[in-house]
Design a protein around this motif. Structure first.
Motif, PDB file in Angstrom:
ATOM      1  N   ALA A 324       8.093 -36.700 -10.672  1.00 28.92           N
ATOM      2  CA  ALA A 324       8.484 -37.902 -11.407  1.00 28.92           C
ATOM      3  C   ALA A 324       8.238 -37.724 -12.894  1.00 28.92           C
ATOM      4  O   ALA A 324       9.066 -38.124 -13.740  1.00 28.92           O
ATOM      5  CB  ALA A 324       7.716 -39.111 -10.889  1.00 28.92           C
ATOM      6  N   MET A 325       7.092 -37.118 -13.237  1.00 29.01           N
ATOM      7  CA  MET A 325       6.773 -36.893 -14.647  1.00 29.01           C
ATOM      8  C   MET A 325       7.764 -35.926 -15.288  1.00 29.01           C
ATOM      9  O   MET A 325       8.172 -36.108 -16.440  1.00 29.01           O
ATOM     10  CB  MET A 325       5.341 -36.366 -14.787  1.00 29.01           C
ATOM     11  N   ALA A 326       8.204 -34.922 -14.531  1.00 27.73           N
ATOM     12  CA  ALA A 326       9.187 -33.972 -15.060  1.00 27.73           C
ATOM     13  C   ALA A 326      10.517 -34.661 -15.343  1.00 27.73           C
ATOM     14  O   ALA A 326      11.166 -34.397 -16.365  1.00 27.73           O
ATOM     15  CB  ALA A 326       9.370 -32.828 -14.067  1.00 27.73           C
ATOM     16  N   VAL A 327      10.923 -35.544 -14.425  1.00 28.22           N
ATOM     17  CA  VAL A 327      12.174 -36.299 -14.631  1.00 28.22           C
ATOM     18  C   VAL A 327      12.089 -37.126 -15.915  1.00 28.22           C
ATOM     19  O   VAL A 327      13.010 -37.131 -16.739  1.00 28.22           O
ATOM     20  CB  VAL A 327      12.459 -37.205 -13.415  1.00 28.22           C
ATOM     21  N   LEU A 328      10.989 -37.825 -16.098  1.00 30.15           N
ATOM     22  CA  LEU A 328      10.859 -38.703 -17.261  1.00 30.15           C
ATOM     23  C   LEU A 328      10.639 -37.908 -18.544  1.00 30.15           C
ATOM     24  O   LEU A 328      11.093 -38.325 -19.618  1.00 30.15           O
ATOM     25  CB  LEU A 328       9.726 -39.700 -17.037  1.00 30.15           C
ATOM     26  N   THR A 329       9.990 -36.774 -18.469  1.00 29.32           N
ATOM     27  CA  THR A 329       9.835 -35.926 -19.658  1.00 29.32           C
ATOM     28  C   THR A 329      11.195 -35.441 -20.138  1.00 29.32           C
ATOM     29  O   THR A 329      11.505 -35.475 -21.341  1.00 29.32           O
ATOM     30  CB  THR A 329       8.918 -34.726 -19.344  1.00 29.32           C
ATOM     31  N   GLU A 330      12.021 -35.000 -19.204  1.00 30.77           N
ATOM     32  CA  GLU A 330      13.384 -34.580 -19.562  1.00 30.77           C
ATOM     33  C   GLU A 330      14.183 -35.767 -20.095  1.00 30.77           C
ATOM     34  O   GLU A 330      14.983 -35.626 -21.035  1.00 30.77           O
ATOM     35  CB  GLU A 330      14.071 -33.979 -18.332  1.00 30.77           C
ATOM     36  N   SER A 331      13.957 -36.943 -19.534  1.00 31.75           N
ATOM     37  CA  SER A 331      14.701 -38.135 -19.948  1.00 31.75           C
ATOM     38  C   SER A 331      14.344 -38.570 -21.367  1.00 31.75           C
ATOM     39  O   SER A 331      15.226 -38.891 -22.167  1.00 31.75           O
ATOM     40  CB  SER A 331      14.432 -39.284 -18.963  1.00 31.75           C
ATOM     41  N   VAL A 332      13.041 -38.598 -21.697  1.00 30.73           N
ATOM     42  CA  VAL A 332      12.657 -39.036 -23.041  1.00 30.73           C
ATOM     43  C   VAL A 332      13.062 -38.013 -24.089  1.00 30.73           C
ATOM     44  O   VAL A 332      13.303 -38.358 -25.250  1.00 30.73           O
ATOM     45  CB  VAL A 332      11.142 -39.348 -23.143  1.00 30.73           C
ATOM     46  N   THR A 333      13.162 -36.758 -23.708  1.00 29.79           N
ATOM     47  CA  THR A 333      13.655 -35.735 -24.634  1.00 29.79           C
ATOM     48  C   THR A 333      15.129 -35.969 -24.944  1.00 29.79           C
ATOM     49  O   THR A 333      15.570 -35.847 -26.086  1.00 29.79           O
ATOM     50  CB  THR A 333      13.458 -34.333 -24.037  1.00 29.79           C
ATOM     51  N   ALA A 334      15.883 -36.344 -23.910  1.00 36.18           N
ATOM     52  CA  ALA A 334      17.316 -36.593 -24.092  1.00 36.18           C
ATOM     53  C   ALA A 334      17.588 -37.920 -24.787  1.00 36.18           C
ATOM     54  O   ALA A 334      18.557 -38.048 -25.550  1.00 36.18           O
ATOM     55  CB  ALA A 334      18.022 -36.568 -22.741  1.00 36.18           C
ATOM     56  N   LEU A 335      16.718 -38.924 -24.535  1.00 38.78           N
ATOM     57  CA  LEU A 335      16.912 -40.270 -25.097  1.00 38.78           C
ATOM     58  C   LEU A 335      15.639 -40.691 -25.827  1.00 38.78           C
ATOM     59  O   LEU A 335      14.910 -41.574 -25.382  1.00 38.78           O
ATOM     60  CB  LEU A 335      17.248 -41.264 -23.988  1.00 38.78           C
ATOM     61  N   PRO A 336      15.355 -40.071 -26.979  1.00 38.18           N
ATOM     62  CA  PRO A 336      14.082 -40.319 -27.667  1.00 38.18           C
ATOM     63  C   PRO A 336      13.926 -41.730 -28.212  1.00 38.18           C
ATOM     64  O   PRO A 336      12.813 -42.147 -28.532  1.00 38.18           O
ATOM     65  CB  PRO A 336      14.090 -39.286 -28.802  1.00 38.18           C
ATOM     66  N   GLY A 337      15.010 -42.492 -28.301  1.00 36.63           N
ATOM     67  CA  GLY A 337      14.926 -43.840 -28.833  1.00 36.63           C
ATOM     68  C   GLY A 337      14.716 -44.918 -27.791  1.00 36.63           C
ATOM     69  O   GLY A 337      14.750 -46.111 -28.122  1.00 36.63           O
ATOM     70  N   ASN A 338      14.503 -44.541 -26.536  1.00 36.61           N
ATOM     71  CA  ASN A 338      14.367 -45.519 -25.457  1.00 36.61           C
ATOM     72  C   ASN A 338      12.894 -45.785 -25.173  1.00 36.61           C
ATOM     73  O   ASN A 338      12.194 -44.930 -24.616  1.00 36.61           O
ATOM     74  CB  ASN A 338      15.078 -45.009 -24.206  1.00 36.61           C
ATOM     75  N   HIS A 339      12.412 -46.968 -25.509  1.00 32.32           N
ATOM     76  CA  HIS A 339      10.993 -47.273 -25.334  1.00 32.32           C
ATOM     77  C   HIS A 339      10.601 -47.418 -23.871  1.00 32.32           C
ATOM     78  O   HIS A 339       9.475 -47.103 -23.471  1.00 32.32           O
ATOM     79  CB  HIS A 339      10.607 -48.530 -26.119  1.00 32.32           C
ATOM     80  N   SER A 340      11.511 -47.899 -23.021  1.00 27.39           N
ATOM     81  CA  SER A 340      11.183 -48.107 -21.611  1.00 27.39           C
ATOM     82  C   SER A 340      10.906 -46.789 -20.902  1.00 27.39           C
ATOM     83  O   SER A 340      10.009 -46.707 -20.047  1.00 27.39           O
ATOM     84  CB  SER A 340      12.317 -48.849 -20.910  1.00 27.39           C
ATOM     85  N   LEU A 341      11.667 -45.753 -21.216  1.00 23.11           N
ATOM     86  CA  LEU A 341      11.422 -44.449 -20.610  1.00 23.11           C
ATOM     87  C   LEU A 341      10.057 -43.906 -21.020  1.00 23.11           C
ATOM     88  O   LEU A 341       9.338 -43.313 -20.201  1.00 23.11           O
ATOM     89  CB  LEU A 341      12.531 -43.473 -21.014  1.00 23.11           C
TER      90      LEU A 341
END
Length: 400
Positions: A324-341
């Motif tokens: 789960a942490m890997a999924v969200l790490t990749e997600s925040v890298t792709a969408l750095p402006g999303n506070h919820s992620l």
């Protein structure tokens, strides 16, 4: 007793006067735009433009357009749009509503020609005069809806078959189809077959609806015929549904049809992909590509991948927090402006005792939102993390 009732009414009115939602609704405003075109003859047509309650507050915001061909649709659609969009544009993305003048002879002639022979001059007027004038005056995002009831519903289908690129979504409510109204039934098969080519594969939405009321029974055979043609010939690029509101009143059909139509059209905007969907099973990159396609090719405005990414991450909990942490790490890298992620990533990091990393994510999240709810909770969680030891599992919750 009269004094008590008067005091209660006064209290209720005072509460309403202070309510931000009521104040916003009171700001609903109508504008008008005068359209001149040789297709109308000498008399210009003045269309009513209903603006969303928060129109103009954000100079960067752009809006969906919706045209309905009935003048009396204006107060109905204005109220429905305000109610269905005031909770963050969910389920109705904020929309500018366009309605025509009543009794305009030039428009009446164009509609009659379309009904009688399938003539396209009405569509020429919309494409060359009406929509360009509105898009030049108001900030729009390119997504356009057309709706209509009974005869106007038949004209909605006429527009889809003749000019499918003119609108993105078509809502035809209790459409008149018998006696080959606007040549819809006689030409539906061939025109549906050519839809993909004319749209270059881009998505269009269609909702048909009717009921078994006395006024609609005479159209039910023709309605069923069109349904059969759509089932046999509609291309994949046409997302369509047909609904029956049997047992409901005739004049209730526009309310039901518009409400369900809006939910249908914007469903993918609001409902995230399930974690076990074919796309989500391919991972973060596939989810991001899907929402990029929705944004660019279907809606023309940003459709967030946030919900689908969070769903994918949470599907690994509680058994596989590292995944789960890997999924969200990749997600925040792709969408750095999303506070919820960033918040979701922080919750998992904190549960694993990575409290410095979690605090870092929340500090970034704080800079990305001005909303008081999130500000309050993120600040509270930061205090909680800073009071904890590294390696100590911390449960972050939105509940105080």
């Amino acid at each position: 007793m009269r004094i008590i009732i008067t005091l209660l009414l006064g209290s209720l009115l005072s509460v309403c006067a202070l309510s931000p939602q009521v104040q916003a609704a009171a700001r609903l405003s109508s504008d008008s735009i005068e359209i001149r075109s040789p297709l109308l003859g000498d008399e210009p047509a003045t269309f009513t433009i209903t603006l969303p309650a928060n129109y103009g507050e954000d100079n960067t915001q752009k809006y969906v357009l919706m045209l309905d061909w009935h003048p009396r649709a204006q107060p109905l659609l204005a109220g429905m749009q305000d109610w269905m969009s005031h909770n963050g544009g969910w389920p109705w993305v904020e929309t500018i509503v366009i309605t025509p003048p009543n009794g305009h002879q030039g428009l009446g002639k164009l509609k009659s020609a379309a009904i009688e022979t399938g003539d396209e001059a009405l569509l020429d007027f919309v494409e060359r005069a009406l929509l360009p004038a509105i898009e030049a005056k108001y900030p729009t995002n390119g997504f356009k809806i057309v709706s209509g009831f009974t005869g106007n519903g038949g004209l909605v289908l006429h527009a889809l078959l003749r000019r499918p690129a003119l609108f993105n979504a078509y809502i035809a409510i209790s459409p008149v189809l018998s006696e080959d109204f606007a040549k819809v039934l006689s030409q539906a098969k061939n025109r549906l077959k050519g839809l993909d080519k004319s749209l270059a594969g881009k998505t269009r939405f269609l909702q048909l609806s009717t009921s078994d009321s006395d006024f609609e029974r005479g159209e039910l055979d023709a309605f069923a015929e069109l349904e059969a043609v759509l089932k046999a010939n509609a291309p994949a690029s046409l997302k369509w549904q047909s609904l029956r509101f049997d047992g409901s009143y005739y004049m209730t059909q526009p309310v039901l049809g518009v409400a369900r139509g809006i939910e249908f059209v914007f469903d993918e905007v609001h409902k995230p992909l399930a974690a076990d969907s074919a796309i989500s099973r391919q991972g973060v990159a596939a989810i991001l590509a899907h929402y990029l396609r929705l944004s660019r090719e279907v809606y023309g405005f940003d459709v967030s991948a946030e919900g689908a990414l969070i769903a994918l991450a949470k599907a690994s909990l509680p058994d596989a927090p590292q995944r789960a942490m890997a999924v969200l790490t990749e997600s925040v890298t792709a969408l750095p402006g999303n506070h919820s992620l960033k918040f979701e990533l922080a919750t998992i990091q904190a549960s694993l005792g990575k409290n410095k990393d979690a605090a870092g994510q929340l500090e970034q999240a704080l800079t990305l939102t001005n909303h008081p709810f999130w500000q309050r909770h993120y600040q509270r969680m930061l205090i909680q993390l800073r009071a904890s030891r590294e390696g100590e599992s911390v449960r972050l919750s939105l509940r105080d």
